[in-house]
Design an enzyme around this catalytic site. Structure first.
Site, mmCIF file in Angstrom:
data_model
loop_
_atom_site.group_PDB
_atom_site.id
_atom_site.type_symbol
_atom_site.label_atom_id
_atom_site.label_comp_id
_atom_site.label_asym_id
_atom_site.label_seq_id
_atom_site.Cartn_x
_atom_site.Cartn_y
_atom_site.Cartn_z
ATOM 1 N N SER A 55 0.813 -1.213 0.000
ATOM 2 C CA SER A 55 0.000 0.000 0.000
ATOM 3 C C SER A 55 0.847 1.263 0.000
ATOM 4 O O SER A 55 0.309 2.374 0.005
ATOM 5 C CB SER A 55 -0.926 0.014 1.220
ATOM 6 O OG SER A 55 -0.184 0.032 2.420
ATOM 7 N N TYR A 56 2.174 1.130 0.011
ATOM 8 C CA TYR A 56 3.044 2.298 0.043
ATOM 9 C C TYR A 56 3.287 2.792 -1.383
ATOM 10 O O TYR A 56 4.045 2.192 -2.145
ATOM 11 C CB TYR A 56 4.372 1.973 0.711
ATOM 12 C CG TYR A 56 4.232 1.564 2.162
ATOM 13 C CD1 TYR A 56 3.178 2.027 2.937
ATOM 14 C CD2 TYR A 56 5.144 0.710 2.757
ATOM 15 C CE1 TYR A 56 3.044 1.666 4.259
ATOM 16 C CE2 TYR A 56 5.017 0.340 4.079
ATOM 17 C CZ TYR A 56 3.964 0.819 4.824
ATOM 18 O OH TYR A 56 3.833 0.455 6.138
ATOM 19 N N GLY A 57 2.636 3.885 -1.717
ATOM 20 C CA GLY A 57 2.696 4.437 -3.062
ATOM 21 C C GLY A 57 1.320 4.368 -3.693
ATOM 22 O O GLY A 57 0.667 3.329 -3.675
#
Length: 325
Positions: A55-57
């Protein structure tokens, strides 16, 4: 097929791509090169656990954190190379409803990273959508049984839910390797109130402490009167720093007596508590400072002094809203 490979979990991890992911939203090539240098320095000094999440980005940078981490790992050649452990967290998005969706997510992350050593459920849906969670956990189990990952972990789980998931996986002969929780001198709640450390010790699970520097508020660089960070952290800082002065003074005094920085003492305290801290690092200077938390230990009296100071804080850090019981 189950894998019997041993996960090379070090004494301290580097959450560069977890808590420094804001860098990746506006990255430039020079920044990528700097992060590669940070990665190299960490590994050379024995810091080999790197944590990220799918979920990072967002938007055009969707998956960029995993892509960069995979690139850095593949391009590194040198000391401790064989001990690099790539960990990622799969988010239980509301549109991920089936075991197959989680398996597909894991395969997508593995493609971006090059491999997954440790796959983790990013948070529990027990508080708002409990039936969804078991399907997704089955997906994590399938990733392990197919030999697509070396280990399975959890994040933001409390002791009650942890025991339930542990039993479910134990019945399939799958060990739960790690649990991540928000833990620092300004966020002791998961350990002192929920009691996750005792449960982890009982079940043979390693406890990973994310945000061990409490968004930088334990570094000594911020003051409640001036030099506050920007954005949401500024508001948090105003609420917390004034009531944490005794803790920060204690931290500063011990740091001076040890000839260490406040950051190094705060990280070492996490290590002395039997956790694996994963501080973020976005520059070589920050990485070097984090590394300086290794190779020594606070004595029992200093740990007790910090414990008492932490317990006296007026207002602790806000807990992750997805932390379950």
């Amino acid at each position: 097929m189950q894998t019997n490979q041993q996960l090379p979990l070090p004494i301290m991890g580097c959450g560069t791509w977890a808590w420094g992911n804001r860098l990746l939203w506006g990255y430039e090539q020079s920044m990528d090169e700097q992060l590669q240098q940070v990665f190299n320095l960490c590994v050379e000094n024995g810091v080999t656990l790197f944590d990220t999440g799918d979920s990072y980005g967002t938007g055009r940078l969707n998956g960029r954190s995993e892509i960069l981490l995979g690139k850095f790992s593949q391009e590194y050649i040198g000391k401790n190379q064989a001990n690099i452990c790539l960990a990622t967290k799969l988010a239980p998005y509301p549109w991920r409803l089936t075991r197959g969706a989680m398996v597909a997510a894991g395969k997508a992350s593995a493609k971006r990273l090059g491999r997954i050593d440790l796959v983790q459920m990013h948070w529990s849906t027990a508080n708002y959508f409990p039936w969804q969670e078991w399907q997704l956990l089955d997906g994590l189990a399938e990733l392990y049984e197919q030999g697509l990952v070396k280990g399975v972990g959890l994040s933001n789980y409390g002791p009650k839910r942890l025991k339930q998931v542990y039993q479910k996986f134990h019945n399939r002969n799958i060990p739960i390797t790690t649990l991540q929780v928000q833990y620092s001198l300004l966020s002791t709640y998961p350990v002192t109130e929920l009691g996750v450390k005792e449960v982890c010790d009982e079940l043979g699970i390693k406890l990973i402490a994310y945000s061990p520097l409490a968004l930088g508020f334990l570094t000594g660089k911020y003051s409640e009167k001036d030099n506050l960070p920007t954005g949401l952290r500024r508001l948090v800082g105003k609420q917390i720093l004034s009531g944490a002065r005794s803790l920060l003074n204690c931290l500063a005094a011990i740091a001076q007596s040890k000839n260490k920085t406040m950051s190094q003492v705060a990280i070492n305290w996490c290590i002395c508590k039997g956790t694996i801290p994963i501080p973020g690092a976005k520059s070589l200077q920050q990485a070097q400072e984090n590394i300086g938390a290794l190779g020594w230990f606070l004595d029992a009296g200093e740990v007790e002094e910090l414990d008492k100071a932490a317990a006296s804080v007026d207002k602790a850090m806000v807990q992750n809203i997805f932390q379950s019981n």
